[in-house]
Design a protein around this motif. Structure first.
Motif, PDB file in Angstrom:
ATOM      1  N   HIS A 264       0.840  -1.198   0.000  1.00 30.41           N
ATOM      2  CA  HIS A 264       0.000   0.000   0.000  1.00 30.41           C
ATOM      3  C   HIS A 264       0.871   1.243   0.000  1.00 30.41           C
ATOM      4  O   HIS A 264       1.907   1.303   0.647  1.00 30.41           O
ATOM      5  CB  HIS A 264      -0.910   0.029   1.239  1.00 30.41           C
ATOM      6  N   ASP A 265       0.419   2.232  -0.666  1.00 26.69           N
ATOM      7  CA  ASP A 265       1.108   3.507  -0.688  1.00 26.69           C
ATOM      8  C   ASP A 265       1.176   4.069   0.727  1.00 26.69           C
ATOM      9  O   ASP A 265       0.198   4.013   1.470  1.00 26.69           O
ATOM     10  CB  ASP A 265       0.345   4.446  -1.622  1.00 26.69           C
ATOM     11  N   ALA A 266       2.322   4.608   1.123  1.00 26.63           N
ATOM     12  CA  ALA A 266       2.491   5.130   2.484  1.00 26.63           C
ATOM     13  C   ALA A 266       1.482   6.223   2.801  1.00 26.63           C
ATOM     14  O   ALA A 266       0.975   6.306   3.915  1.00 26.63           O
ATOM     15  CB  ALA A 266       3.915   5.650   2.671  1.00 26.63           C
ATOM     16  N   GLN A 267       1.155   7.068   1.824  1.00 26.31           N
ATOM     17  CA  GLN A 267       0.161   8.112   2.068  1.00 26.31           C
ATOM     18  C   GLN A 267      -1.209   7.507   2.342  1.00 26.31           C
ATOM     19  O   GLN A 267      -1.951   7.999   3.185  1.00 26.31           O
ATOM     20  CB  GLN A 267       0.071   9.053   0.870  1.00 26.31           C
ATOM     21  N   GLN A 268      -1.544   6.447   1.639  1.00 26.02           N
ATOM     22  CA  GLN A 268      -2.825   5.780   1.841  1.00 26.02           C
ATOM     23  C   GLN A 268      -2.898   5.204   3.252  1.00 26.02           C
ATOM     24  O   GLN A 268      -3.918   5.318   3.927  1.00 26.02           O
ATOM     25  CB  GLN A 268      -2.992   4.678   0.790  1.00 26.02           C
ATOM     26  N   VAL A 269      -1.807   4.610   3.725  1.00 26.26           N
ATOM     27  CA  VAL A 269      -1.771   4.042   5.073  1.00 26.26           C
ATOM     28  C   VAL A 269      -1.874   5.164   6.111  1.00 26.26           C
ATOM     29  O   VAL A 269      -2.635   5.059   7.075  1.00 26.26           O
ATOM     30  CB  VAL A 269      -0.481   3.214   5.283  1.00 26.26           C
ATOM     31  N   THR A 270      -1.138   6.262   5.897  1.00 20.67           N
ATOM     32  CA  THR A 270      -1.191   7.388   6.827  1.00 20.67           C
ATOM     33  C   THR A 270      -2.598   7.968   6.890  1.00 20.67           C
ATOM     34  O   THR A 270      -3.109   8.277   7.967  1.00 20.67           O
ATOM     35  CB  THR A 270      -0.181   8.482   6.415  1.00 20.67           C
ATOM     36  N   LEU A 271      -3.245   8.104   5.736  1.00 22.68           N
ATOM     37  CA  LEU A 271      -4.616   8.619   5.703  1.00 22.68           C
ATOM     38  C   LEU A 271      -5.565   7.676   6.448  1.00 22.68           C
ATOM     39  O   LEU A 271      -6.397   8.114   7.236  1.00 22.68           O
ATOM     40  CB  LEU A 271      -5.084   8.788   4.248  1.00 22.68           C
ATOM     41  N   ALA A 272      -5.416   6.381   6.228  1.00 21.99           N
ATOM     42  CA  ALA A 272      -6.269   5.405   6.921  1.00 21.99           C
ATOM     43  C   ALA A 272      -6.042   5.477   8.426  1.00 21.99           C
ATOM     44  O   ALA A 272      -6.995   5.443   9.207  1.00 21.99           O
ATOM     45  CB  ALA A 272      -6.000   4.000   6.394  1.00 21.99           C
ATOM     46  N   LEU A 273      -4.780   5.581   8.848  1.00 23.10           N
ATOM     47  CA  LEU A 273      -4.483   5.677  10.278  1.00 23.10           C
ATOM     48  C   LEU A 273      -5.107   6.926  10.892  1.00 23.10           C
ATOM     49  O   LEU A 273      -5.570   6.901  12.027  1.00 23.10           O
ATOM     50  CB  LEU A 273      -2.971   5.689  10.511  1.00 23.10           C
ATOM     51  N   SER A 274      -5.117   8.016  10.131  1.00 22.87           N
ATOM     52  CA  SER A 274      -5.685   9.259  10.670  1.00 22.87           C
ATOM     53  C   SER A 274      -7.203   9.188  10.819  1.00 22.87           C
ATOM     54  O   SER A 274      -7.795  10.018  11.491  1.00 22.87           O
ATOM     55  CB  SER A 274      -5.305  10.448   9.794  1.00 22.87           C
ATOM     56  N   GLN A 275      -7.823   8.189  10.199  1.00 26.36           N
ATOM     57  CA  GLN A 275      -9.283   8.072  10.259  1.00 26.36           C
ATOM     58  C   GLN A 275      -9.767   7.148  11.367  1.00 26.36           C
ATOM     59  O   GLN A 275     -10.961   7.029  11.587  1.00 26.36           O
ATOM     60  CB  GLN A 275      -9.824   7.594   8.907  1.00 26.36           C
ATOM     61  N   ILE A 276      -8.848   6.485  12.058  1.00 28.30           N
ATOM     62  CA  ILE A 276      -9.275   5.637  13.178  1.00 28.30           C
ATOM     63  C   ILE A 276      -9.110   6.435  14.466  1.00 28.30           C
ATOM     64  O   ILE A 276      -8.368   7.419  14.500  1.00 28.30           O
ATOM     65  CB  ILE A 276      -8.499   4.295  13.221  1.00 28.30           C
ATOM     66  N   PRO A 277      -9.796   6.044  15.546  1.00 31.08           N
ATOM     67  CA  PRO A 277      -9.718   6.794  16.802  1.00 31.08           C
ATOM     68  C   PRO A 277      -8.277   6.923  17.324  1.00 31.08           C
ATOM     69  O   PRO A 277      -7.447   6.039  17.122  1.00 31.08           O
ATOM     70  CB  PRO A 277     -10.571   5.964  17.766  1.00 31.08           C
ATOM     71  N   ILE A 278      -8.009   8.030  18.001  1.00 28.57           N
ATOM     72  CA  ILE A 278      -6.678   8.351  18.529  1.00 28.57           C
ATOM     73  C   ILE A 278      -6.149   7.224  19.417  1.00 28.57           C
ATOM     74  O   ILE A 278      -4.989   6.849  19.327  1.00 28.57           O
ATOM     75  CB  ILE A 278      -6.726   9.669  19.339  1.00 28.57           C
ATOM     76  N   LYS A 279      -7.008   6.682  20.259  1.00 29.36           N
ATOM     77  CA  LYS A 279      -6.582   5.623  21.171  1.00 29.36           C
ATOM     78  C   LYS A 279      -6.088   4.413  20.383  1.00 29.36           C
ATOM     79  O   LYS A 279      -5.068   3.815  20.710  1.00 29.36           O
ATOM     80  CB  LYS A 279      -7.749   5.217  22.083  1.00 29.36           C
ATOM     81  N   GLN A 280      -6.796   4.061  19.313  1.00 29.55           N
ATOM     82  CA  GLN A 280      -6.382   2.933  18.483  1.00 29.55           C
ATOM     83  C   GLN A 280      -5.073   3.247  17.758  1.00 29.55           C
ATOM     84  O   GLN A 280      -4.193   2.386  17.665  1.00 29.55           O
ATOM     85  CB  GLN A 280      -7.475   2.568  17.482  1.00 29.55           C
ATOM     86  N   GLN A 281      -4.924   4.473  17.266  1.00 27.23           N
ATOM     87  CA  GLN A 281      -3.673   4.876  16.609  1.00 27.23           C
ATOM     88  C   GLN A 281      -2.502   4.702  17.567  1.00 27.23           C
ATOM     89  O   GLN A 281      -1.475   4.118  17.225  1.00 27.23           O
ATOM     90  CB  GLN A 281      -3.721   6.349  16.200  1.00 27.23           C
TER      91      GLN A 281
ATOM     92  N   LEU B 234      -9.855  -3.984  17.067  1.00 30.92           N
ATOM     93  CA  LEU B 234     -10.726  -3.011  16.398  1.00 30.92           C
ATOM     94  C   LEU B 234      -9.941  -2.153  15.408  1.00 30.92           C
ATOM     95  O   LEU B 234     -10.424  -1.857  14.321  1.00 30.92           O
ATOM     96  CB  LEU B 234     -11.399  -2.098  17.428  1.00 30.92           C
ATOM     97  N   ALA B 235      -8.731  -1.764  15.799  1.00 33.79           N
ATOM     98  CA  ALA B 235      -7.898  -0.945  14.911  1.00 33.79           C
ATOM     99  C   ALA B 235      -7.588  -1.705  13.627  1.00 33.79           C
ATOM    100  O   ALA B 235      -7.686  -1.149  12.528  1.00 33.79           O
ATOM    101  CB  ALA B 235      -6.610  -0.551  15.622  1.00 33.79           C
ATOM    102  N   LYS B 236      -7.232  -2.980  13.756  1.00 34.73           N
ATOM    103  CA  LYS B 236      -6.942  -3.794  12.565  1.00 34.73           C
ATOM    104  C   LYS B 236      -8.178  -3.938  11.692  1.00 34.73           C
ATOM    105  O   LYS B 236      -8.091  -3.844  10.463  1.00 34.73           O
ATOM    106  CB  LYS B 236      -6.435  -5.175  12.980  1.00 34.73           C
ATOM    107  N   LYS B 237      -9.336  -4.126  12.335  1.00 41.46           N
ATOM    108  CA  LYS B 237     -10.581  -4.243  11.573  1.00 41.46           C
ATOM    109  C   LYS B 237     -10.878  -2.939  10.838  1.00 41.46           C
ATOM    110  O   LYS B 237     -11.224  -2.946   9.662  1.00 41.46           O
ATOM    111  CB  LYS B 237     -11.742  -4.594  12.496  1.00 41.46           C
ATOM    112  N   ASN B 238     -10.721  -1.815  11.541  1.00 40.02           N
ATOM    113  CA  ASN B 238     -10.964  -0.505  10.920  1.00 40.02           C
ATOM    114  C   ASN B 238     -10.016  -0.261   9.751  1.00 40.02           C
ATOM    115  O   ASN B 238     -10.437   0.219   8.698  1.00 40.02           O
ATOM    116  CB  ASN B 238     -10.825   0.619  11.951  1.00 40.02           C
ATOM    117  N   LEU B 239      -8.743  -0.598   9.936  1.00 37.43           N
ATOM    118  CA  LEU B 239      -7.778  -0.422   8.845  1.00 37.43           C
ATOM    119  C   LEU B 239      -8.100  -1.342   7.672  1.00 37.43           C
ATOM    120  O   LEU B 239      -7.964  -0.948   6.516  1.00 37.43           O
ATOM    121  CB  LEU B 239      -6.359  -0.668   9.347  1.00 37.43           C
ATOM    122  N   LYS B 240      -8.534  -2.540   7.985  1.00 44.97           N
ATOM    123  CA  LYS B 240      -8.906  -3.480   6.921  1.00 44.97           C
ATOM    124  C   LYS B 240     -10.087  -2.924   6.123  1.00 44.97           C
ATOM    125  O   LYS B 240     -10.105  -2.993   4.893  1.00 44.97           O
ATOM    126  CB  LYS B 240      -9.262  -4.839   7.523  1.00 44.97           C
TER     127      LYS B 240
END
Length: 153
Positions: A87-104, A137-143
């Motif tokens: 996956h493109d690093a920007q795509q991963v960073t964008l996905a990470l920014s969309q999950i809750p802070i605690k999960q990040q 939950l974080a893995k599920k959200n990223l998936k």
């Protein structure tokens, strides 16, 4: 951010404290309050700022990932390295920014800083079960954000 302004009308016995409250997508509203209530609202505002600053201090920011994660030979075939190749690093960073802070935060502590779940639970002041559930939950959200092939590395 302050959600109100204080205006004092009159003097002495005729003194009135008016709070001008700003509501999202609405006009300002004037509310007359007593001095005790105004002080309580000010205390709540200070507490909100204090907690906000504390959260900022204790949050590992997504932008720090490239600086913290230095590829090393032992990471060459790690799931994280394979995922970043896929996956493109920007795509991963964008996905990470969309999950809750605690999960990040917990994902980064676990997979970037390689801390054991027990240590993360101690840092977060919660149970190991809570950390495991949050990571799941974080893995599920990223998936969901990156697609079904996210964990197929």
């Amino acid at each position: 951010m302050k959600f109100y302004e204080c205006r004092i009308d009159g003097e002495g016995a005729n003194k009135r404290i008016i709070l001008v409250v700003r509501q999202p997508e609405s006009e300002e509203t004037d509310v007359e309050v007593s001095a005790n209530i105004k002080e309580a609202i000010d205390d709540l505002q200070r507490e909100y700022w204090r907690l906000e600053k504390r959260e900022q201090r204790h949050t590992v920011h997504i932008e720090a990932i490239p600086e913290c994660f230095i590829p090393h030979e032992r990471f060459a075939e790690s799931p994280e390295a394979l995922m970043l190749k896929k996956h493109d690093a920007q795509q991963v960073t964008l996905a990470l920014s969309q999950i809750p802070i605690k999960q990040q935060r917990r994902l980064m502590l676990r997979y970037v800083f390689e801390l054991p779940i027990k240590k993360i639970a101690k840092i977060e002041n919660c149970s190991e079960r809570s950390v495991k559930y949050s990571l799941s939950l974080a893995k599920k959200n990223l998936k969901d954000l990156l697609g079904d092939d996210f964990l197929d590395v």
